[in-house]
Write a protein that holds these residues in place. Structure first.
Motif, PDB file in Angstrom:
ATOM      1  N   THR A   7       0.777  -1.090  -0.068  1.00 30.68           N
ATOM      2  CA  THR A   7      -0.014   0.010  -0.092  1.00 30.68           C
ATOM      3  C   THR A   7       0.847   1.223  -0.135  1.00 30.68           C
ATOM      4  N   ALA A  10       2.546   1.668  -3.318  1.00 29.94           N
ATOM      5  CA  ALA A  10       1.480   2.139  -4.356  1.00 29.94           C
ATOM      6  C   ALA A  10       1.412   3.682  -4.215  1.00 29.94           C
ATOM      7  N   ARG A  13       4.445   5.576  -5.568  1.00 27.95           N
ATOM      8  CA  ARG A  13       4.365   5.646  -7.059  1.00 27.95           C
ATOM      9  C   ARG A  13       3.133   6.643  -7.430  1.00 27.95           C
ATOM     10  N   THR A  42       0.995  -0.516 -15.173  1.00 29.85           N
ATOM     11  CA  THR A  42       1.086  -0.328 -13.808  1.00 29.85           C
ATOM     12  C   THR A  42       0.540   1.038 -13.610  1.00 29.85           C
ATOM     13  N   LEU A  46      -2.684   3.266 -11.905  1.00 27.54           N
ATOM     14  CA  LEU A  46      -2.273   4.335 -10.867  1.00 27.54           C
ATOM     15  C   LEU A  46      -3.005   5.567 -11.401  1.00 27.54           C
TER      16      LEU A  46
END
Length: 247
Positions: A7, A10, A13, A42, A46
């Protein structure tokens, strides 16, 4: 525990994606993926999450992404009463009108300086100064100011940095820092960019803490060493006034 790490990764990122827009207004999926060194699938996931929360907008005509309105909603709630970039803007505009050159405000962030405010000259040929630009601390008038007038630990860290250019003559750099402290201002001529020059001074708050570097920059054929020496007292006085505005 492992889920927690995923988490956090993420979130990091997603923040890296948002930071891609500090120097670009719109970017494609491929461009973002290259910048954050992630696979496009990915990045796409996001971006979809950021878009869903309003932090990112997608232009379907160009298939590019840009910052969403939620960013502006957050910035509108910043406490500007303690933000030097906002407090000093009117004084910077007056200084721009007085000297007719671009005025910039820099702060130190690690071993870099960040331009947190700028007011560009009204002249046709002028120094363009994008806000948010990050620059190295080992070159330029404002870098000299931020290092020369900082605590000694900053200079020590800078001298140990692995990313210092091999062409940097440390003896000359240290001499320039000493001259800046003696004169109260620093100059640079085509040190970072061809055809540009700058003169900078420190801004202290009322507690006599170094807050920022105030700089005047412009084309080197107009902003000569003689002209910068002439501007220095004006810049020092402006910095003194600005310092009184900061707690």
């Amino acid at each position: 525990m492992e889920d927690g790490k995923l988490t956090v990764r993420a979130v990091e990122r997603a923040l890296d994606i948002l930071l891609c827009f500090t120097d670009e207004s719109d970017l494609s999926l491929t461009e973002i993926a290259v910048r954050v060194s992630l696979h496009k699938s990915t990045v796409h996931r996001l971006l979809a999450s950021l878009e869903g929360k309003g932090f990112i907008l997608r232009d379907f005509a160009t298939d590019k992404y840009r910052l969403g309105f939620r960013i502006w909603e957050l910035s509108a709630n910043m406490v500007h009463t303690h933000d030097p970039a906002m407090i000093l803007l009117p004084e910077m505009e007056r200084l721009r009108d007085q000297l007719d050159e671009t005025i910039s405000l820099y702060v130190c962030d690690g071993l870099e300086r960040v331009r947190v405010q700028a007011v560009e000259s009204n002249q046709a040929i002028r120094r363009v100064a994008p806000i948010g630009a990050r620059l190295p601390l080992y070159v330029g008038a404002s870098s000299k100011i931020l290092v020369a007038f900082a605590e000694p630990q900053l200079l020590e860290a800078l001298m140990k940095a692995h990313n210092l250019p091999t062409a940097l003559e440390r003896t000359v750099f240290l001499q320039q820092l000493a001259e800046a402290k003696e004169l109260g201002y620093a100059t640079s001529v085509e040190e970072r960019e061809l055809g540009t020059a700058a003169v900078a001074v420190p801004i202290y708050n009322q507690a006599q803490q170094l807050v920022a570097s105030l700089a005047v920059s412009g084309p080197s054929n107009r902003l000569t060493l003689a002209k910068m020496k002439e501007h220095a007292p004006v810049l020092i006085e402006a910095a003194r006034r600005m310092g009184k505005m900061l707690r």
